[in-house]
Design a protein around this motif. Structure first.
Motif, short mmCIF file in Angstrom:
data_model
loop_
_atom_site.label_atom_id
_atom_site.label_comp_id
_atom_site.label_asym_id
_atom_site.label_seq_id
_atom_site.Cartn_x
_atom_site.Cartn_y
_atom_site.Cartn_z
N GLU A 103 -7.39 -7.78 -3.94
CA GLU A 103 -6.81 -8.71 -2.96
C GLU A 103 -5.70 -8.03 -2.17
O GLU A 103 -5.61 -8.20 -0.95
CB GLU A 103 -6.25 -9.95 -3.68
N TRP A 104 -4.88 -7.24 -2.84
CA TRP A 104 -3.79 -6.54 -2.16
C TRP A 104 -4.36 -5.56 -1.13
O TRP A 104 -3.87 -5.49 0.00
CB TRP A 104 -2.90 -5.81 -3.16
N ARG A 105 -5.38 -4.79 -1.53
CA ARG A 105 -6.00 -3.83 -0.60
C ARG A 105 -6.56 -4.52 0.63
O ARG A 105 -6.43 -4.04 1.75
CB ARG A 105 -7.10 -3.03 -1.31
N GLU A 106 -7.21 -5.67 0.42
CA GLU A 106 -7.78 -6.42 1.54
C GLU A 106 -6.70 -6.94 2.48
O GLU A 106 -6.90 -6.99 3.69
CB GLU A 106 -8.64 -7.58 1.02
N GLU A 107 -5.54 -7.30 1.93
CA GLU A 107 -4.43 -7.79 2.74
C GLU A 107 -3.65 -6.66 3.42
O GLU A 107 -2.93 -6.91 4.38
CB GLU A 107 -3.45 -8.59 1.87
N ASN A 108 -3.80 -5.45 2.91
CA ASN A 108 -3.00 -4.32 3.40
C ASN A 108 -3.88 -3.12 3.73
O ASN A 108 -3.64 -2.00 3.27
CB ASN A 108 -1.95 -3.93 2.34
N LYS A 109 -4.88 -3.36 4.54
CA LYS A 109 -5.85 -2.31 4.87
C LYS A 109 -5.22 -1.11 5.57
O LYS A 109 -5.73 0.00 5.49
CB LYS A 109 -6.96 -2.90 5.74
N ASP A 110 -4.09 -1.32 6.23
CA ASP A 110 -3.44 -0.25 6.96
C ASP A 110 -2.56 0.64 6.08
O ASP A 110 -2.11 1.69 6.51
CB ASP A 110 -2.58 -0.83 8.10
N LYS B 79 -1.79 3.11 2.76
CA LYS B 79 -2.44 4.05 1.84
C LYS B 79 -1.98 3.76 0.42
O LYS B 79 -0.92 3.21 0.20
CB LYS B 79 -2.04 5.49 2.21
N GLY B 80 -2.76 4.18 -0.56
CA GLY B 80 -2.37 4.02 -1.95
C GLY B 80 -2.69 2.63 -2.48
O GLY B 80 -3.58 1.95 -2.00
N ASN B 81 -1.93 2.24 -3.51
CA ASN B 81 -2.16 0.94 -4.13
C ASN B 81 -0.88 0.13 -4.19
O ASN B 81 0.18 0.60 -3.80
CB ASN B 81 -2.78 1.12 -5.53
N MET B 82 -0.98 -1.09 -4.69
CA MET B 82 0.16 -2.01 -4.67
C MET B 82 1.34 -1.47 -5.47
O MET B 82 2.48 -1.71 -5.11
CB MET B 82 -0.25 -3.40 -5.15
N ARG B 83 1.09 -0.73 -6.50
CA ARG B 83 2.19 -0.19 -7.30
C ARG B 83 2.97 0.87 -6.53
O ARG B 83 4.15 1.09 -6.79
CB ARG B 83 1.66 0.36 -8.62
N ASP B 84 2.31 1.53 -5.58
CA ASP B 84 3.02 2.51 -4.74
C ASP B 84 4.08 1.84 -3.87
O ASP B 84 5.01 2.50 -3.42
CB ASP B 84 2.04 3.26 -3.83
N TYR B 85 3.95 0.55 -3.64
CA TYR B 85 4.87 -0.19 -2.78
C TYR B 85 5.75 -1.16 -3.57
O TYR B 85 6.50 -1.94 -2.98
CB TYR B 85 4.07 -0.94 -1.70
N ALA B 86 5.67 -1.10 -4.88
CA ALA B 86 6.47 -1.98 -5.73
C ALA B 86 7.92 -1.50 -5.77
O ALA B 86 8.20 -0.31 -5.61
CB ALA B 86 5.88 -2.00 -7.14
N SER B 87 8.82 -2.43 -6.01
CA SER B 87 10.23 -2.09 -6.16
C SER B 87 10.46 -1.43 -7.51
O SER B 87 9.60 -1.50 -8.41
CB SER B 87 11.09 -3.35 -6.04
N LEU B 88 11.61 -0.84 -7.67
CA LEU B 88 11.97 -0.24 -8.95
C LEU B 88 11.96 -1.29 -10.06
O LEU B 88 11.45 -1.05 -11.16
CB LEU B 88 13.35 0.42 -8.86
N ASN B 89 12.50 -2.47 -9.77
CA ASN B 89 12.49 -3.55 -10.75
C ASN B 89 11.07 -3.94 -11.14
O ASN B 89 10.77 -4.16 -12.31
CB ASN B 89 13.23 -4.78 -10.22
N GLU B 90 10.18 -4.05 -10.15
CA GLU B 90 8.80 -4.42 -10.44
C GLU B 90 8.12 -3.36 -11.31
O GLU B 90 7.38 -3.69 -12.23
CB GLU B 90 8.03 -4.63 -9.15
N LEU B 91 8.38 -2.09 -11.02
CA LEU B 91 7.78 -1.02 -11.82
C LEU B 91 8.30 -1.03 -13.25
O LEU B 91 7.54 -0.80 -14.20
CB LEU B 91 8.05 0.34 -11.16
#
Length: 88
Positions: A13-20, A22-34
C-alpha cells in the motif's frame, strides 16, 4: 504485519501511494519509528514463542507501538524544552 501495526498500511500500500519515492517505507521512517519497529520485532518473536495467534499478536503489537511512540514523543518534547531553557 509490523508495518501494519505501526504505520497502519502494508508495504505494498505504501509503494502504491508513493510511486515517486525510491526504497521502502522504512527508508522514510523517523528515528522513533525505527526504534519502535526494532522493539516490535523482538516482542513479536516473544509472542510467537508464547503461541499467540496473528490476530492476538496484532493487538499487542499495536498497543506496544502506540505506547512507545507516545513515550518517545513526550521524551522528545521534554528534551526540546530543556534545550530551550539552557539557551536562555
Amino acid at each position: 504485519m509490523l508495518n501494519v501495526a505501526l504505520f497502519d498500511k502494508t508495504a505494498k500500500e505504501w509503494r502504491e501511494e508513493n510511486k515517486d519515492l525510491k526504497g521502502n517505507m522504512r527508508d522514510y521512517a523517523s528515528l522513533n519509528e525505527l526504534l519502535v519497529l526494532a522493539n516490535m520485532e523482538s516482542f513479536n518473536a516473544i509472542l510467537i514463542e508464547k503461541g499467540l495467534e496473528q490476530k492476538e499478536r496484532m493487538i499487542e503489537l499495536r498497543k506496544l507501538a502506540r505506547n512507545q511512540m507516545l513515550s518517545l514523543e513526550k521524551l522528545n518534547k521534554g528534551n526540546l524544552k530543556q534545550l530551550e531553557d539552557k539557551k536562555k
